[in-house]
Scaffold this active site. Structure first.
Site, PDB file in Angstrom:
ATOM      1  N   HIS A  83       0.862  -1.210   0.000  1.00  0.00           N
ATOM      2  CA  HIS A  83       0.000   0.000   0.000  1.00  0.00           C
ATOM      3  C   HIS A  83       0.884   1.242   0.000  1.00  0.00           C
ATOM      4  O   HIS A  83       1.545   1.528   0.999  1.00  0.00           O
ATOM      5  CB  HIS A  83      -0.905   0.025   1.248  1.00  0.00           C
TER       6      HIS A  83
ATOM      7  N   HIS B 282       1.434   5.499  -1.912  1.00  0.00           N
ATOM      8  CA  HIS B 282       1.031   6.592  -2.802  1.00  0.00           C
ATOM      9  C   HIS B 282       2.264   7.149  -3.501  1.00  0.00           C
ATOM     10  O   HIS B 282       3.176   7.627  -2.836  1.00  0.00           O
ATOM     11  CB  HIS B 282       0.355   7.709  -1.988  1.00  0.00           C
TER      12      HIS B 282
ATOM     13  N   ARG C 128       1.854   9.471  -6.062  1.00  0.00           N
ATOM     14  CA  ARG C 128       1.491  10.764  -6.663  1.00  0.00           C
ATOM     15  C   ARG C 128       1.739  10.712  -8.181  1.00  0.00           C
ATOM     16  O   ARG C 128       1.800   9.650  -8.760  1.00  0.00           O
ATOM     17  CB  ARG C 128       2.250  11.938  -6.007  1.00  0.00           C
TER      18      ARG C 128
ATOM     19  N   LYS D 187      -9.805  -0.369  -4.947  1.00  0.00           N
ATOM     20  CA  LYS D 187      -9.712   0.344  -3.679  1.00  0.00           C
ATOM     21  C   LYS D 187     -11.026   1.016  -3.318  1.00  0.00           C
ATOM     22  O   LYS D 187     -11.567   1.805  -4.097  1.00  0.00           O
ATOM     23  CB  LYS D 187      -8.605   1.409  -3.805  1.00  0.00           C
TER      24      LYS D 187
ATOM     25  N   HIS E  90     -10.117   1.355   2.744  1.00  0.00           N
ATOM     26  CA  HIS E  90      -9.830   2.378   3.749  1.00  0.00           C
ATOM     27  C   HIS E  90     -10.990   2.314   4.735  1.00  0.00           C
ATOM     28  O   HIS E  90     -12.081   2.807   4.445  1.00  0.00           O
ATOM     29  CB  HIS E  90      -9.710   3.769   3.111  1.00  0.00           C
TER      30      HIS E  90
ATOM     31  N   HIS F 263      -3.963  -0.361   6.436  1.00  0.00           N
ATOM     32  CA  HIS F 263      -3.370   0.499   7.467  1.00  0.00           C
ATOM     33  C   HIS F 263      -4.185   0.492   8.763  1.00  0.00           C
ATOM     34  O   HIS F 263      -4.660   1.525   9.221  1.00  0.00           O
ATOM     35  CB  HIS F 263      -3.137   1.927   6.967  1.00  0.00           C
TER      36      HIS F 263
ATOM     37  N   LEU G  14      -3.887   9.543   8.107  1.00  0.00           N
ATOM     38  CA  LEU G  14      -5.196   8.909   8.306  1.00  0.00           C
ATOM     39  C   LEU G  14      -5.100   7.432   7.960  1.00  0.00           C
ATOM     40  O   LEU G  14      -4.464   7.092   6.961  1.00  0.00           O
ATOM     41  CB  LEU G  14      -6.256   9.577   7.431  1.00  0.00           C
TER      42      LEU G  14
ATOM     43  N   ASP H 191       1.814   2.760   3.430  1.00  0.00           N
ATOM     44  CA  ASP H 191       0.953   3.931   3.260  1.00  0.00           C
ATOM     45  C   ASP H 191       1.802   5.196   3.114  1.00  0.00           C
ATOM     46  O   ASP H 191       1.406   6.277   3.547  1.00  0.00           O
ATOM     47  CB  ASP H 191      -0.044   4.079   4.416  1.00  0.00           C
TER      48      ASP H 191
ATOM     49  N   ALA I 221      -3.046  15.166   5.545  1.00  0.00           N
ATOM     50  CA  ALA I 221      -2.792  13.877   6.206  1.00  0.00           C
ATOM     51  C   ALA I 221      -1.894  13.038   5.329  1.00  0.00           C
ATOM     52  O   ALA I 221      -2.150  12.891   4.131  1.00  0.00           O
ATOM     53  CB  ALA I 221      -4.117  13.159   6.426  1.00  0.00           C
TER      54      ALA I 221
HETATM   55  C1  NCD Z   1      -3.119   9.369   2.131  1.00  0.00           C
HETATM   56  C2  NCD Z   1      -2.760  10.390   1.064  1.00  0.00           C
HETATM   57  O1  NCD Z   1      -2.200  11.451   1.399  1.00  0.00           O
HETATM   58  O2  NCD Z   1      -2.991  10.130  -0.120  1.00  0.00           O
HETATM   59  N1  NCD Z   1      -3.006   9.995   3.413  1.00  0.00           N
HETATM   60  C3  NCD Z   1      -2.848   9.379   4.598  1.00  0.00           C
HETATM   61  O3  NCD Z   1      -2.876  10.045   5.616  1.00  0.00           O
HETATM   62  N2  NCD Z   1      -2.630   8.096   4.683  1.00  0.00           N
HETATM   63  C4  NCD Z   1      -4.473   8.813   1.875  1.00  0.00           C
HETATM   64  C5  NCD Z   1      -4.809   7.606   2.720  1.00  0.00           C
HETATM   65  O4  NCD Z   1      -4.273   6.517   2.510  1.00  0.00           O
HETATM   66  O5  NCD Z   1      -5.639   7.739   3.626  1.00  0.00           O
HETATM   67 ZN    ZN Z   2      -2.971   5.267   1.797  1.00  0.00          ZN
END
Ligand code: NCD
Ligand code: ZN
Length: 345
Positions: A14, A16, A18, A100, A137, A175, A220, A248, A264
């Site tokens: 898991h 991100h 971007r 997702k 989530h 998460h 989050l 995450d 977050a």
């Molecule tokens: C994630 C994000 O910034 O894309 N933020 C986070 O706090 N984990 C989104 C997510 O997975 O909740």
């Molecule tokens: Zn995430």
């Protein structure tokens, strides 16, 4: 005392990446350690179709340093209008590894998420039939629910029903941050698993709020009280095949986190393995690390384990206060701290 540890190369289930310039700065940190990663689809606009996922995968591949055998595993962002045929086709073609579920407005870029889980039932039916993994989530978004209770209440209001109504659907409760989630996953069938982040193994909510507000410890779902952190550490190091690594990692610019309305997300990728291993070391569970990092995830997803190995060694390393990614400043997880393991060359 064990000073080195050699394990099969891990995967990150898991994260991100971007897009655009930032993505090009972010991808190498993950490709350095992990063979594969489940890439979250919460871009603007979100990755809702196989076509968009395929294009995004190409951009990630182009950002992967030459000579690195890294494979991005793509996910479909589920909405109220997801087309089950497009999802199934994308999965059959090897574009989608999972889909997702973001409850609408639960977190960063989730405004197009699912407004009512009931609307998703035709899609979930198809996913169950075709063996497509559902990543969740798991937080309710109701304004009257305290932010610290949102995960536990999601279990009662939604997750129990999903698992009951689709008994063969593979579900990753992502998460997880609570003892409630650990218990739910442990008691569910083997089609239900969870990822755990490094931050939720290291910190409780005090790290966010005591001694001044600390935006770089905010993500989050938010970190919970200490009893929950201890339950997560126990689960991660238990050897249970139901728990596996998912950072995450969610980079935001320093200025966007240190703001009136801070974003977050914690950028965990740069020292992810070192961070997790510190926890396993503290728990006297180095022998369980390979299962959590490299074996349980592939087994759950029905993918082969990685054949090459990675070695970690005990050494004090100073994590930089901030990183420069193509001119953008991002604070990494553990920024300014010293950690006790590093990846050997
Ligand atoms: C994630 C994000 O910034 O894309 N933020 C986070 O706090 N984990 C989104 C997510 O997975 O909740
Ligand atoms: Zn995430």
């Amino acid at each position: 005392m064990t000073d080195t540890l050699t394990i099969r190369r891990p995967d990150d289930w898991h994260l991100h990446f971007r897009d655009g310039e930032i993505m090009r700065g972010v991808v190498p940190y993950t490709a350095r350690q992990f063979a594969r990663a489940i890439v979250m689809p919460n871009l603007t606009p979100p990755v809702t179709t196989a076509q968009l996922a395929q294009e995004y995968r190409e951009r990630i591949r182009a950002a992967t340093p030459a000579g690195t055998a890294f494979e991005p595993l793509m996910t479909c962002y589920l909405t109220d209008t997801t087309d089950p045929d497009d999802l199934a086709r994308g999965a059959a073609q090897g574009v989608f590894t999972a889909a997702k579920l973001y409850p609408a407005n639960a977190t960063t870029n989730s405004a197009s998420g699912v407004s009512d889980v009931a609307k998703l039932y035709p899609v979930l039916e198809r996913m169950e039939a075709d063996g497509i993994v559902l990543c969740i989530h798991g937080e309710v978004t109701d304004h009257d629910i305290d932010v610290f209770d949102r995960e536990a209440i999601f279990i009662e209001r939604h997750l129990r029903a999903i698992v009951r109504d689709f008994p063969k659907l593979k579900v990753v409760f992502e998460h997880i941050t609570t003892a409630d989630a650990v218990q739910f996953v442990e008691q569910a069938g083997e089609n239900v698993a969870a990822t755990i982040t490094p931050q939720h193994l290291h910190i409780n909510r005090n790290a966010m709020l005591v001694g001044g507000i600390q935006p770089h410890n905010y993500c989050l779902p938010v970190a919970k009280r200490e009893t929950h952190r201890l339950a997560l550490r126990k689960a991660a190091t238990s050897g249970s095949p139901k728990f596996f690594l998912g950072t995450d990692s969610a980079p935001h610019l320093r200025g966007d986190k240190e703001s009136d309305c801070g974003c977050a997300g914690i950028f965990g990728a740069p020292y992810a393995l070192e961070s997790y291993l510190t926890v396993f070391d503290e728990e006297g569970a180095l022998d369980q690390f390979e299962a959590f990092a490299s074996l349980n995830g592939p087994a759950f997803y029905g993918l082969p384990v990685n054949e090459d190995r990675i070695t970690l060694e005990r050494a004090e390393i100073a994590v930089p206060q901030e990183l420069d990614l193509a001119g953008a400043t991002i604070v990494p997880w553990h920024g300014g701290q010293t950690i006790g393991w590093r990846i050997a060359d």
